[in-house]
Design an enzyme around this catalytic site. Structure first.
Site, short mmCIF file in Angstrom:
data_model
loop_
_atom_site.label_atom_id
_atom_site.label_comp_id
_atom_site.label_asym_id
_atom_site.label_seq_id
_atom_site.Cartn_x
_atom_site.Cartn_y
_atom_site.Cartn_z
CG ASN A 59 -1.79 1.16 1.37
OD1 ASN A 59 -1.68 2.13 0.62
ND2 ASN A 59 -2.70 1.10 2.33
CG ASN A 86 0.18 3.15 -12.69
OD1 ASN A 86 -0.29 3.81 -13.63
ND2 ASN A 86 -0.46 2.10 -12.18
CB SER A 138 -4.41 12.98 -15.22
OG SER A 138 -5.63 13.23 -15.91
CE1 TYR A 151 -7.00 10.68 -10.80
CE2 TYR A 151 -7.38 12.29 -12.54
CZ TYR A 151 -6.89 11.06 -12.12
OH TYR A 151 -6.29 10.22 -13.03
CB ALA A 152 -7.68 18.66 -10.86
CB ALA A 153 -5.51 19.23 -5.95
CE LYS A 155 -3.44 11.06 -11.07
NZ LYS A 155 -2.43 10.01 -10.90
CB ILE A 186 -6.33 5.22 -20.63
CG1 ILE A 186 -5.41 6.45 -20.79
CG2 ILE A 186 -5.63 3.94 -21.10
CD1 ILE A 186 -5.04 6.83 -22.22
N1 NAD Z 1 -7.54 5.51 -17.04
C1 NAD Z 1 -7.40 6.77 -17.39
O1 NAD Z 1 -8.12 7.29 -18.26
C2 NAD Z 1 -6.34 7.64 -16.74
C3 NAD Z 1 -6.16 8.93 -17.25
C4 NAD Z 1 -5.18 9.74 -16.68
C5 NAD Z 1 -4.41 9.28 -15.63
N2 NAD Z 1 -4.62 8.01 -15.15
C6 NAD Z 1 -3.77 7.60 -14.03
O2 NAD Z 1 -3.08 6.41 -14.37
C7 NAD Z 1 -2.89 5.61 -13.20
C8 NAD Z 1 -3.44 4.22 -13.44
O3 NAD Z 1 -4.82 4.35 -13.78
P1 NAD Z 1 -5.73 3.11 -14.22
O4 NAD Z 1 -6.76 3.66 -15.13
O5 NAD Z 1 -4.90 1.97 -14.63
O6 NAD Z 1 -6.43 2.83 -12.81
P2 NAD Z 1 -7.00 1.46 -12.19
O7 NAD Z 1 -8.04 1.88 -11.20
O8 NAD Z 1 -7.40 0.52 -13.26
O9 NAD Z 1 -5.73 0.85 -11.44
C9 NAD Z 1 -5.15 1.50 -10.35
C10 NAD Z 1 -4.43 0.48 -9.50
O10 NAD Z 1 -3.88 1.18 -8.36
C11 NAD Z 1 -4.06 0.37 -7.23
N3 NAD Z 1 -4.04 1.17 -6.00
C12 NAD Z 1 -4.97 2.05 -5.57
N4 NAD Z 1 -4.62 2.54 -4.38
C13 NAD Z 1 -3.43 1.97 -4.05
C14 NAD Z 1 -2.57 2.07 -2.93
N5 NAD Z 1 -2.87 2.86 -1.88
N6 NAD Z 1 -1.42 1.35 -2.92
C15 NAD Z 1 -1.12 0.52 -3.97
N7 NAD Z 1 -1.92 0.37 -5.04
C16 NAD Z 1 -3.06 1.09 -5.08
C17 NAD Z 1 -5.41 -0.31 -7.44
O11 NAD Z 1 -5.57 -1.48 -6.63
C18 NAD Z 1 -5.37 -0.60 -8.94
O12 NAD Z 1 -4.82 -1.89 -9.19
C19 NAD Z 1 -3.56 6.36 -12.06
O13 NAD Z 1 -2.61 7.14 -11.37
C20 NAD Z 1 -4.54 7.27 -12.78
O14 NAD Z 1 -4.87 8.40 -12.02
C21 NAD Z 1 -5.56 7.19 -15.68
#
Ligand code: NAD
Length: 245
Positions: A59, A86, A138, A151-153, A155, A186
Site C-alpha cells: 500500500n 502509477n 493526467s 484528483y486535479a490537485a 495530478k 484510457i
Molecule cells: N484511465 C485513465 O483514463 C487515466 C487517465 C489519466 C491518468 N490516469 C492515471 O493512471 C494511473 C493508473 O490508472 P488506471 O486507469 O490503470 O487505474 P485502475 O483503477 O485501473 O488501477 C489503479 C491500481 O492502483 C491500485 N491502487 C490504488 N490505491 C493503491 C494504494 N494505496 N497502494 C497501492 N496500489 C493502489 C489499485 O488497486 C489498482 O490496481 C492512475 O494514477 C490514474 O490516475 C488514468
C-alpha cells in the site's frame, strides 16, 4: 531490449495501466519488475506467466511497509533503476458535495503515496548515481475537470513535485531523472463506469478520435524508463491523442 539489467518498481501494478507497464517492462528484458499493489490476487495470476515479474502486496500509503520492502530489494539487488508511481484513485464530486474524507483519501494515495515511494527509493538511486522516476499525472492535472478538484490537485501536484525533483536529485551530477506522463482518457477499470455520453464527448474532443489503450501509456513510460531518454528530465509527456494541445 530496452530495459536489460534494470530493476524496476511499478505501483498500482494489478490492473489497467500499471499491469500493462509491468508486462511491457518484463518483455523489454528488465532484470526484475516488482509489480506492487494493495490487491495481490490479479497480479499473482499474470506474474506467473513471467520469470521476471514479482507480485508484491504494498500500500503506497503505508510508510513502514514501504521501508521494509525497499530494505528487501536493497538486500537482493543493491539497486533500483526505475520507479513508476502509477497507483491512483478517483473520488469524484462537484466541490459543494465533495466530502473531506474523499479529499483526504485522494491526496493520501495520489500525492502522498508518490512522496512516500520516491522518498524511500531515491537514496538507493543516489548510491548508484542513476535512476529514472516516472509519475502518472493526467491531462486533468494540467487542464482541470469538473467534479475532480481533489484528483486535479494531486495530478497537478505531481507535475510540480517532479520538476523540483529533476533539479534536486541531480544536484551533485547524479544521473537521476524525474518525469511525468499525462494520459488522456484510457480504457481501464478506472474509466469503465463513466457514463457513455462522457466517453463519447471525450472521444469527439480527441483529434485521434479514440480512447487510449494501456499500451499507449506503457510505451511512453517505457521511453522515459529507458536510456533512450537519458537527456530528458523534469518533463511531462502527454499521451492523450491530442486532447490537450
Ligand atoms: N484511465 C485513465 O483514463 C487515466 C487517465 C489519466 C491518468 N490516469 C492515471 O493512471 C494511473 C493508473 O490508472 P488506471 O486507469 O490503470 O487505474 P485502475 O483503477 O485501473 O488501477 C489503479 C491500481 O492502483 C491500485 N491502487 C490504488 N490505491 C493503491 C494504494 N494505496 N497502494 C497501492 N496500489 C493502489 C489499485 O488497486 C489498482 O490496481 C492512475 O494514477 C490514474 O490516475 C488514468
Amino acid at each position: 531490449m530496452m530495459l536489460t539489467n534494470k530493476v524496476c518498481i511499478v505501483t498500482g501494478g494489478a490492473q489497467g495501466i500499471g499491469r500493462c507497464i509491468a508486462e511491457t517492462f518484463a518483455k523489454q528484458g528488465a532484470t526484475l519488475v516488482y509489480a506492487c499493489d494493495m490487491n495481490i490476487e490479479p497480479m499473482a495470476e499474470f506474474a506467473d506467466d513471467y520469470d521476471n515479474i514479482e507480485a508484491t502486496q504494498l500500500n503506497v500509503c503505508d510508510r513502514e511497509a514501504i521501508s521494509h520492502f525497499i530494505e528487501t530489494v536493497k538486500a537482493k539487488h543493491g539497486r533500483v533503476d526505475v520507479l513508476v508511481n502509477n497507483a491512483g484513485i478517483t473520488r469524484d464530486n462537484l466541490l459543494d458535495r465533495m466530502s473531506e474524507q474523499d479529499w483526504d483519501m485522494v491526496m493520501n494515495v495520489n500525492l502522498k503515496g508518490v512522496f512516500n515511494m520516491t522518498q524511500a527509493i531515491v537514496p538507493l538511486m543516489l548510491d548508484n548515481n542513476q535512476g529514472s522516476i516516472i509519475t502518472m499525472s493526467s491531462v486533468v492535472g494540467t487542464d482541470g475537470n469538473i467534479g475532480q478538484s481533489n484528483y486535479a490537485a494531486t495530478k497537478g501536484g505531481v507535475i510540480a513535485m517532479t520538476k523540483g525533483w529533476a533539479k534536486e536529485f541531480s544536484r551533485k551530477g547524479a544521473q537521476i531523472r524525474a518525469n511525468c506522463v499525462a494520459p488522456g482518457f484510457i480504457e481501464t477499470p478506472m474509466t469503465k463506469d463513466l457514463p457513455q455520453k462522457v466517453l463519447d464527448y471525450m472521444t469527439s474532443k480527441t483529434p485521434l478520435g479514440r480512447m487510449g489503450k494501456p499500451e499507449d501509456i506503457a510505451n511512453g513510460v517505457l521511453f522515459l524508463a529507458s536510456d533512450y531518454s537519458s537527456f530528458v528530465t523534469g518533463q511531462t509527456l502527454k499521451v492523450d491523442g491530442g486532447l490537450v494541445i
